[in-house]
Design a protein around this motif. Structure first.
Motif, PDB file in Angstrom:
ATOM      1  N   MET A 210      24.346  16.814  13.085  1.00  0.00           N
ATOM      2  CA  MET A 210      23.860  18.183  13.218  1.00  0.00           C
ATOM      3  C   MET A 210      24.639  18.916  14.301  1.00  0.00           C
ATOM      4  O   MET A 210      25.192  18.299  15.215  1.00  0.00           O
ATOM      5  CB  MET A 210      22.366  18.196  13.558  1.00  0.00           C
ATOM      6  CG  MET A 210      21.490  17.392  12.614  1.00  0.00           C
ATOM      7  SD  MET A 210      21.427  18.077  10.963  1.00  0.00           S
ATOM      8  CE  MET A 210      20.315  19.450  11.214  1.00  0.00           C
TER       9      MET A 210
ATOM     10  N   THR B 196      21.422  15.846  20.289  1.00  0.00           N
ATOM     11  CA  THR B 196      21.352  16.418  18.948  1.00  0.00           C
ATOM     12  C   THR B 196      21.270  15.313  17.894  1.00  0.00           C
ATOM     13  O   THR B 196      21.954  14.294  18.021  1.00  0.00           O
ATOM     14  CB  THR B 196      22.587  17.291  18.679  1.00  0.00           C
ATOM     15  OG1 THR B 196      22.695  18.252  19.721  1.00  0.00           O
ATOM     16  CG2 THR B 196      22.484  17.993  17.350  1.00  0.00           C
TER      17      THR B 196
ATOM     18  N   GLU C 216      15.071  24.236  12.792  1.00  0.00           N
ATOM     19  CA  GLU C 216      15.954  23.457  11.922  1.00  0.00           C
ATOM     20  C   GLU C 216      16.241  24.309  10.681  1.00  0.00           C
ATOM     21  O   GLU C 216      15.388  24.471   9.805  1.00  0.00           O
ATOM     22  CB  GLU C 216      15.285  22.147  11.533  1.00  0.00           C
ATOM     23  CG  GLU C 216      15.005  21.230  12.714  1.00  0.00           C
ATOM     24  CD  GLU C 216      14.256  19.989  12.310  1.00  0.00           C
ATOM     25  OE1 GLU C 216      14.890  18.921  12.196  1.00  0.00           O
ATOM     26  OE2 GLU C 216      13.034  20.093  12.088  1.00  0.00           O
TER      27      GLU C 216
ATOM     28  N   VAL D   1      24.117  21.947  17.167  1.00  0.00           N
ATOM     29  CA  VAL D   1      23.064  22.673  17.865  1.00  0.00           C
ATOM     30  C   VAL D   1      23.668  23.890  18.549  1.00  0.00           C
ATOM     31  O   VAL D   1      24.766  23.832  19.112  1.00  0.00           O
ATOM     32  CB  VAL D   1      22.349  21.770  18.898  1.00  0.00           C
ATOM     33  CG1 VAL D   1      23.289  21.325  19.996  1.00  0.00           C
ATOM     34  CG2 VAL D   1      21.132  22.481  19.487  1.00  0.00           C
TER      35      VAL D   1
ATOM     36  N   ARG E 286      15.598  23.712   6.819  1.00  0.00           N
ATOM     37  CA  ARG E 286      14.265  23.892   6.259  1.00  0.00           C
ATOM     38  C   ARG E 286      14.037  25.313   5.753  1.00  0.00           C
ATOM     39  O   ARG E 286      13.035  25.585   5.085  1.00  0.00           O
ATOM     40  CB  ARG E 286      13.198  23.555   7.299  1.00  0.00           C
ATOM     41  CG  ARG E 286      13.247  22.111   7.795  1.00  0.00           C
ATOM     42  CD  ARG E 286      12.150  21.837   8.801  1.00  0.00           C
ATOM     43  NE  ARG E 286      12.209  20.484   9.305  1.00  0.00           N
ATOM     44  CZ  ARG E 286      11.654  19.422   8.711  1.00  0.00           C
ATOM     45  NH1 ARG E 286      10.993  19.580   7.571  1.00  0.00           N
ATOM     46  NH2 ARG E 286      11.760  18.219   9.238  1.00  0.00           N
TER      47      ARG E 286
ATOM     48  N   VAL F 226      21.078  23.526  13.864  1.00  0.00           N
ATOM     49  CA  VAL F 226      19.811  23.502  14.598  1.00  0.00           C
ATOM     50  C   VAL F 226      19.920  24.541  15.711  1.00  0.00           C
ATOM     51  O   VAL F 226      20.861  24.504  16.514  1.00  0.00           O
ATOM     52  CB  VAL F 226      19.522  22.106  15.200  1.00  0.00           C
ATOM     53  CG1 VAL F 226      18.249  22.143  16.032  1.00  0.00           C
ATOM     54  CG2 VAL F 226      19.407  21.070  14.100  1.00  0.00           C
TER      55      VAL F 226
ATOM     56  N   PRO G 280      13.794  16.591  17.139  1.00  0.00           N
ATOM     57  CA  PRO G 280      13.879  18.026  17.458  1.00  0.00           C
ATOM     58  C   PRO G 280      13.077  18.424  18.688  1.00  0.00           C
ATOM     59  O   PRO G 280      13.525  19.265  19.474  1.00  0.00           O
ATOM     60  CB  PRO G 280      13.330  18.690  16.184  1.00  0.00           C
ATOM     61  CG  PRO G 280      13.514  17.675  15.112  1.00  0.00           C
ATOM     62  CD  PRO G 280      13.334  16.347  15.774  1.00  0.00           C
TER      63      PRO G 280
END
Length: 732
Positions: free
Chosen positions: A724, A720, A139, A726, A142, A202, A120
């Motif tokens: 994921m 990335t 992120e 982005v 989380r 993300v 990240p």
């Protein structure tokens, strides 16, 4: 035989070939007037060019010292490839566009970035290397609410929100959000409706505004409210205070609030004021002798955070209330500051233009000149602009510079009269922002900052902020109009639109011009400046039009129905305009436009001579009387709509839709706000990439933000983490 010696060479190396000749040859050359010496100087110029290029070859081996043109070639050695979406650089790139398209930082970090793919923190590093924007990675998995597994408890996500946590609630919906959210199944990189809180999302938040400093400048006393009320801004408007970004100690960590050029939040300021206060920090207050305070910044114990909306809060004795969101200061009513208040703070702005404490190159006059330095303290013999002007008038040097060395406010009448052939430069030192505040000094005469030019005279204003009145420039009475040849230059200056602004950034005198040009036989050049309306009063019958060149600047009439450039009485200015990368708020009525390119005109443009000049890659509203246009808007979208629709009714509807779609959208049109004249997020792509080099139209053209964004999006796709998505999100 009488010989005439050549003047000394500007570069001593020009005579090195001549020094190699035998003495007898040099004596014979001297007897004939040095023709051989003059020839060898011409040859030595080209020899020095080749010699300098050979000396740079070693420096061009290294990315830290290489010239801009060599950066793409060093990048090719490590496998760096420019991004096509951002625009490919030319074969031998030069200038700011080359530095944007092939960033030196990204080439230098190419190998390290490849090794760190999928992490990240690399996304933040790419934003800095590729686009030059500070960034923060979020992120979103989380931040999702999750059911607890008894063997693997995640206690941070056992509830939605703690309503007693004021700081967390204040950050809700921002890049610093820590509150748990439900799942949003929409993709963060969708071209339709964007979602954020998904397992695979993300977010990369980028800050495009600069955090620019102001140091030891007087605060503004809001006397209409009370003698204990102040604003950090010397103009008196409410403006959010910004963080002075601190360098991250761990390059692999995620950026925190103190690492970003973001506005200071009230809750964050209240929770930890020590992070923001102090000499060299985000803000500081200096009040000499107040409540027994020692010299230097007011101590932390005397500062208290507060919400000063409406100026209703009164701090207790011995405390000073500060509101960072509005940029306000309140003293106890019974403990006023009797020796003045000075402040340090940071404000947000899209670019380094206008008067400001940013680094800029100072241009000294060619040849010998006299320097008068004005500043506070015993180190300076001159403390007022009037003192420097009095000495300048007494000594009458041909070329002179008056340099203001502190970010002070100069409240004094200023009248400058230049003799024929005389040159004067009134400028701020680098990283200094002096303010010239003009007030009502005389009852029966105007109180503008006046400049009178003689034949072939030159006047330069550089790095100043002028408020309270206009800058009035006129030609000297009796100077021959046909041979005047004077020049007025305004660089990195702010002539406040409307003379001043209120607390909500509304202009105080919206109908008044900020620059008045009367009876002037000169060329006027305005670069990297912010000016209000320009009024030109010239003899349109007997004299040629005045030449005005404006570049990388904003001309603001404060309202779309007012004249931005015109003549008294809403007449046509007898001027020949050249505009490059200019944003104009208001109507333009001029004699002719020689050239307008990469510029935005938000209101109508009318010229008396349409056969002179052209406009290219500009936005001009429909129904204007302009010279011939090339690749302008909305002409381009209108032509496309006509070609796409055969039915007249559908064609007319499509044209109206397209005309409305490409109208420029701005984040703010009011001077004094952080995002002044910045194109909005919903602005049409024809405006955002409408310049001849596919950059945006208007004053911020040279930032090349569309290219930065396109290149960053392409690099993010490569870096990335696997699986994921982005999304690039503009924080401001």
């Amino acid at each position: 035989m009488t010989t005439t010696a050549l003047p000394p060479a500007a570069d001593p190396r020009l005579d090195r070939l001549y020094a190699l000749l035998p003495t007898v040859q040099r004596q014979r050359d001297a007897d004939q007037g040095y023709p051989l010496k003059a020839l060898l100087r011409v040859i030595a110029e080209q020899v020095n060019v080749v010699d300098d290029d050979l000396a740079r070859l070693y420096e061009n081996w290294f990315i830290e010292t290489a010239d801009d043109w060599a950066v793409p070639y060093i990048g090719a050695l490590v496998g760096y490839a420019p991004v096509a979406e951002g625009g490919l650089p030319p074969d031998a790139p030069r200038g700011e566009r080359a530095r944007v398209l092939v960033p030196r930082r990204e080439v230098a970090n190419e190998i390290r970035n490849r090794r760190a793919k999928g992490t990240p923190w690399l996304l933040e590093q790419l934003a800095q290397d590729v686009a030059g924007w500070p960034a923060r990675v979020v992120e979103y998995f989380r931040l999702l609410v999750r059911n607890q597994q008894i063997d693997h408890l995640w206690m941070q996500r056992h509830r939605i929100a703690d309503l007693r946590d004021v700081d967390a609630l204040d950050r809700l919906g921002t890049p610093l959000d820590t509150i748990a959210h439900g799942v949003d199944v929409r993709r963060i990189d969708s071209h339709r409706r964007v979602g954020r809180h998904d397992i695979a999302s993300v977010g990369l938040f980028v800050w495009r505004l600069l955090s620019l400093p102001v140091t030891r400048t007087p605060a503004y006393c809001v006397e209409e409210v009370g003698p204990n009320c102040y604003t950090f801004s010397v103009l008196g408007q409410d403006a959010p205070l910004f963080v002075a970004p601190q360098r991250e100690t761990d390059p692999t960590s995620i950026a925190d609030e103190m690492n970003l050029p973001a506005p200071i939040r009230r809750a964050a300021f209240a929770a930890a004021p020590s992070r923001y206060l102090g000499d060299g920090a985000s803000l500081a207050i200096y009040v000499e002798g107040w409540a027994g305070a020692p010299d230097g910044p007011v101590p932390l114990a005397a500062i208290m955070p507060a919400d000063l909306s409406g100026w209703q809060y009164e701090p207790p004795g011995g405390r000073i209330a500060v509101d960072p969101v509005l940029g306000r200061i309140a003293f106890p009513p019974n403990q006023l500051a009797k020796k003045g208040v000075r402040v340090d703070y940071r404000y947000g702005f899209p670019a380094a233009i206008g008067g400001g404490e940013y680094a800029r190159a100072l241009r000294d006059p060619a040849g010998d000149f006299t320097l008068y330095r004005v500043g506070d303290g015993e180190a300076y013999a001159l403390h007022r602009i009037g003192d420097a002007l009095a000495r300048w008038r007494a000594e009458q040097p041909t070329q002179a510079v008056i340099e203001l060395c502190s970010s002070a406010v100069y409240v004094e009448p200023i009248a400058i009269e230049l003799a024929d052939g005389q040159s004067l430069q009134l400028r701020a030192a680098s990283r200094v922002r002096p303010v010239i505040r003009l007030i009502d000094w005389q009852t029966d005469l105007p109180d503008a900052l006046s400049v009178t030019l003689g034949a072939a005279s030159r006047c330069t204003l550089d790095g100043l902020l002028v408020t309270g009145r206009a800058l009035a420039v006129q030609g000297r009475e009796g100077a021959p109009a046909a041979i005047c040849g004077a020049r007025l230059t305004i660089r990195h200056c702010t002539l406040v639109p409307g003379w001043g602004i209120a607390c909500d950034c509304a202009p105080r005198r919206p109908a008044e011009p900020s620059l008045e040009l009367t009876g002037l036989r000169a060329s006027v050049e305005i670069t990297q400046s912010i000016v209000g309306a320009i009024r030109v009063a010239e003899d349109a019958v007997m004299l040629d039009p005045l030449t005005i060149r404006i570049c990388d600047s904003i001309v603001d009439a404060t309202a779309p129905e007012r004249q931005a450039i015109g003549a008294p009485g809403d007449g046509i200015a007898h001027a020949l305009l050249t505009l490059r990368n200019v944003t104009v708020f208001g109507i333009v009525d001029v004699h002719a436009i020689e050239l307008a390119e990469n510029s935005l005109f938000t209101a109508c443009v009318n010229v008396a001579r349409r056969q002179i000049g052209c406009m290219r890659h500009c936005y001009v509203p429909c129904g204007c009387r302009t010279p011939r246009r090339y690749h302008c808007q909305p002409d381009g979208v209108i032509a496309a709509a006509r070609a796409a629709q055969a039915d007249p009714v559908a064609q007319a509807a499509a044209i109206e839709r397209e005309k409305s779609r490409v109208v420029p959208q701005f984040t703010s049109r009011r001077y004094g706000t952080p995002a002044y004249a910045q194109l909005g997020r919903c602005c049409a792509v024809e405006i955002q990439r409408g310049a001849d080099d596919e950059s945006e139209l208007g004053v911020y053209h040279d930032l090349f933000q569309p290219q930065r964004e396109a290149r960053l999006r392409a690099r993010l796709a490569d870096a990335t983490p696997a699986g994921m998505d982005v999304g690039l999100i503009l924080a401001n």
